[in-house]
Write an enzyme that holds these catalytic residues in place. Structure first.
Site, PDB file in Angstrom:
ATOM      1  N   ARG A  35       0.822  -1.213   0.000  1.00 37.20           N
ATOM      2  CA  ARG A  35       0.000   0.000   0.000  1.00 37.20           C
ATOM      3  C   ARG A  35       0.857   1.265   0.000  1.00 37.20           C
ATOM      4  O   ARG A  35       0.617   2.194  -0.781  1.00 37.20           O
ATOM      5  CB  ARG A  35      -0.920  -0.012   1.227  1.00 37.20           C
ATOM      6  CG  ARG A  35      -1.994  -1.079   1.191  1.00 37.20           C
ATOM      7  CD  ARG A  35      -2.811  -1.082   2.462  1.00 37.20           C
ATOM      8  NE  ARG A  35      -2.062  -1.602   3.597  1.00 37.20           N
ATOM      9  CZ  ARG A  35      -2.104  -2.857   4.020  1.00 37.20           C
ATOM     10  NH1 ARG A  35      -2.876  -3.728   3.395  1.00 37.20           N
ATOM     11  NH2 ARG A  35      -1.403  -3.262   5.062  1.00 37.20           N
ATOM     12  N   ILE A  36       1.850   1.318   0.890  1.00 39.76           N
ATOM     13  CA  ILE A  36       2.681   2.525   0.986  1.00 39.76           C
ATOM     14  C   ILE A  36       3.576   2.663  -0.238  1.00 39.76           C
ATOM     15  O   ILE A  36       3.720   3.751  -0.809  1.00 39.76           O
ATOM     16  CB  ILE A  36       3.516   2.495   2.277  1.00 39.76           C
ATOM     17  CG1 ILE A  36       2.594   2.554   3.494  1.00 39.76           C
ATOM     18  CG2 ILE A  36       4.512   3.659   2.308  1.00 39.76           C
ATOM     19  CD1 ILE A  36       3.292   2.290   4.814  1.00 39.76           C
ATOM     20  N   ASP A  45      10.138  -6.667  -4.393  1.00 40.38           N
ATOM     21  CA  ASP A  45       9.095  -7.342  -3.620  1.00 40.38           C
ATOM     22  C   ASP A  45       8.835  -8.691  -4.276  1.00 40.38           C
ATOM     23  O   ASP A  45       8.208  -8.765  -5.340  1.00 40.38           O
ATOM     24  CB  ASP A  45       7.807  -6.519  -3.580  1.00 40.38           C
ATOM     25  CG  ASP A  45       6.821  -7.034  -2.535  1.00 40.38           C
ATOM     26  OD1 ASP A  45       6.726  -8.273  -2.372  1.00 40.38           O
ATOM     27  OD2 ASP A  45       6.151  -6.214  -1.878  1.00 40.38           O
ATOM     28  N   ARG A 100       9.438  -0.823  10.305  1.00 40.71           N
ATOM     29  CA  ARG A 100       9.589  -1.345  11.654  1.00 40.71           C
ATOM     30  C   ARG A 100      11.073  -1.362  12.032  1.00 40.71           C
ATOM     31  O   ARG A 100      11.934  -1.615  11.195  1.00 40.71           O
ATOM     32  CB  ARG A 100       9.022  -2.773  11.773  1.00 40.71           C
ATOM     33  CG  ARG A 100       7.504  -2.859  11.899  1.00 40.71           C
ATOM     34  CD  ARG A 100       7.022  -2.232  13.195  1.00 40.71           C
ATOM     35  NE  ARG A 100       5.589  -2.356  13.393  1.00 40.71           N
ATOM     36  CZ  ARG A 100       4.692  -1.476  12.983  1.00 40.71           C
ATOM     37  NH1 ARG A 100       5.081  -0.409  12.288  1.00 40.71           N
ATOM     38  NH2 ARG A 100       3.404  -1.641  13.251  1.00 40.71           N
ATOM     39  N   ASP A 145      12.138   6.473  11.278  1.00 39.44           N
ATOM     40  CA  ASP A 145      10.909   6.757  12.020  1.00 39.44           C
ATOM     41  C   ASP A 145      10.637   5.650  13.035  1.00 39.44           C
ATOM     42  O   ASP A 145       9.737   5.775  13.856  1.00 39.44           O
ATOM     43  CB  ASP A 145       9.729   6.873  11.043  1.00 39.44           C
ATOM     44  CG  ASP A 145       8.432   7.249  11.746  1.00 39.44           C
ATOM     45  OD1 ASP A 145       8.431   8.254  12.480  1.00 39.44           O
ATOM     46  OD2 ASP A 145       7.424   6.530  11.576  1.00 39.44           O
ATOM     47  N   GLU A 159      11.454   0.831  21.244  1.00 40.67           N
ATOM     48  CA  GLU A 159      10.726   2.095  21.236  1.00 40.67           C
ATOM     49  C   GLU A 159      10.091   2.361  22.596  1.00 40.67           C
ATOM     50  O   GLU A 159       9.354   1.511  23.086  1.00 40.67           O
ATOM     51  CB  GLU A 159       9.672   2.091  20.130  1.00 40.67           C
ATOM     52  CG  GLU A 159      10.294   2.013  18.743  1.00 40.67           C
ATOM     53  CD  GLU A 159       9.284   2.124  17.611  1.00 40.67           C
ATOM     54  OE1 GLU A 159       8.056   2.158  17.887  1.00 40.67           O
ATOM     55  OE2 GLU A 159       9.711   2.190  16.451  1.00 40.67           O
ATOM     56  N   HIS A 208       8.288   7.343  15.393  1.00 34.79           N
ATOM     57  CA  HIS A 208       7.257   6.420  14.881  1.00 34.79           C
ATOM     58  C   HIS A 208       5.969   7.199  14.610  1.00 34.79           C
ATOM     59  O   HIS A 208       4.883   6.854  15.093  1.00 34.79           O
ATOM     60  CB  HIS A 208       7.010   5.273  15.856  1.00 34.79           C
ATOM     61  CG  HIS A 208       6.430   4.054  15.185  1.00 34.79           C
ATOM     62  ND1 HIS A 208       6.689   2.776  15.619  1.00 34.79           N
ATOM     63  CD2 HIS A 208       5.599   3.919  14.113  1.00 34.79           C
ATOM     64  CE1 HIS A 208       6.042   1.904  14.859  1.00 34.79           C
ATOM     65  NE2 HIS A 208       5.374   2.584  13.937  1.00 34.79           N
TER      66      HIS A 208
END
Length: 282
Positions: A116-117, A136, A198, A222, A227, A246
């Protein structure tokens, strides 16, 4: 947590639900994630107990794609350098600056993970006239080409060619430490890495070393292996990396849409009409 066993459905943001917690939730039939990642849920337990997992599949791609571009622009265009020069009265110093800035036009951009991104990101990259490659193994060549990209069959080949590398993949056994120092040594000296997916996909220790030794030019993170990151994490003091907490989806539009979709997924599940795009196949 003590009240969870009373419910048939749970919505989940950043909290972690492991097997010990799930074992007590005898009534649980569905978990709806406020987001698309699910490394904070015990997938094996869900599969064993046939508990469904839903994600916000339709509302979390635009903001991350824009955040990736935001990081790239900041790194390559020297935003902090120029801003500080003006504020400190060093307006003329940029005429003799040693700080490098770069055009995006004609840069080779590698998208790792064409979901999607990645599909939102490629449109923005092409708008800057970049040449876009995608790695991918789960997406067919014709799909990538239909978006204007070039499919890369071998990750190492793409890494060697790319000026910019962006990761948009889930954290799995397959993707953990996907980018290590060995991979970074294959990259161009002016390459930058952006990770908004991630923590743990890019090895942080190796990244810090690669930046310090100028093996690559820069990075944008990010997400982190832990975290929030420990205060003594050397990347927090490394000037060659741009950091954010994040927060790639933290726009007013995205947060509002995600909240609505998270709840709607629960409603649709219990009305036996779940959006198939939101159902995680586990």
């Amino acid at each position: 947590m003590s009240k969870l066993p009373a419910f048939d459905g749970i919505t989940l943001r950043r909290g972690k639900i492991d097997a010990e917690i799930l074992e007590k939730c005898k009534k649980l039939k569905v978990i709806s994630r406020h987001g698309v990642g699910f490394d904070n849920v015990d997938i094996k337990f869900l599969k064993k107990k046939n508990i469904k997992l839903l994600v916000t599949a339709t509302t979390t791609s635009v903001s991350p794609a824009e955040h990736i571009m935001f990081m790239i622009m900041n790194i390559l265009k020297g935003k902090d350098f120029f801003d500080k020069a003006v504020r400190k009265g060093n307006f003329e110093s940029v005429m003799h600056m040693k700080h490098n800035t770069f055009e995006l036009c004609n840069k080779k951009f590698l998208i790792i993970g064409f979901g999607r991104i990645g599909r939102k990101l490629i449109k923005r990259c092409l708008g800057f006239e970049m040449k876009v490659y995608a790695y991918d193994p789960y997406v067919e060549k014709n799909v990538i080409e239909s978006f204007g990209g070039i499919k890369i069959e071998n990750l190492a080949d793409g890494i060697k060619e790319a000026d910019i590398i962006s990761l948009s993949v889930p954290l799995t056994e397959e993707t953990k430490n996907m980018i290590t120092l060995d991979k970074m040594k294959m990259m161009k000296k002016n390459a930058i890495i952006i990770n908004t997916s991630r923590g743990g996909i890019v090895n942080e220790k190796d990244l810090n070393e690669a930046l310090n030794k100028k093996i690559i030019y820069g990075a944008g993170l990010d997400v982190f292996e832990k975290e929030p990151p420990d205060h003594n994490n050397p990347l927090l003091k490394n000037p060659r990396v741009m950091l954010s907490p994040h927060a790639a989806t933290f726009t007013q539009e995205s947060l509002s849409k995600m909240s609505i979709e998270t709840v709607q997924n629960i409603i649709d599940f219990f009305e036996s009409k779940p959006n198939e795009k939101s159902v995680v196949k586990i």
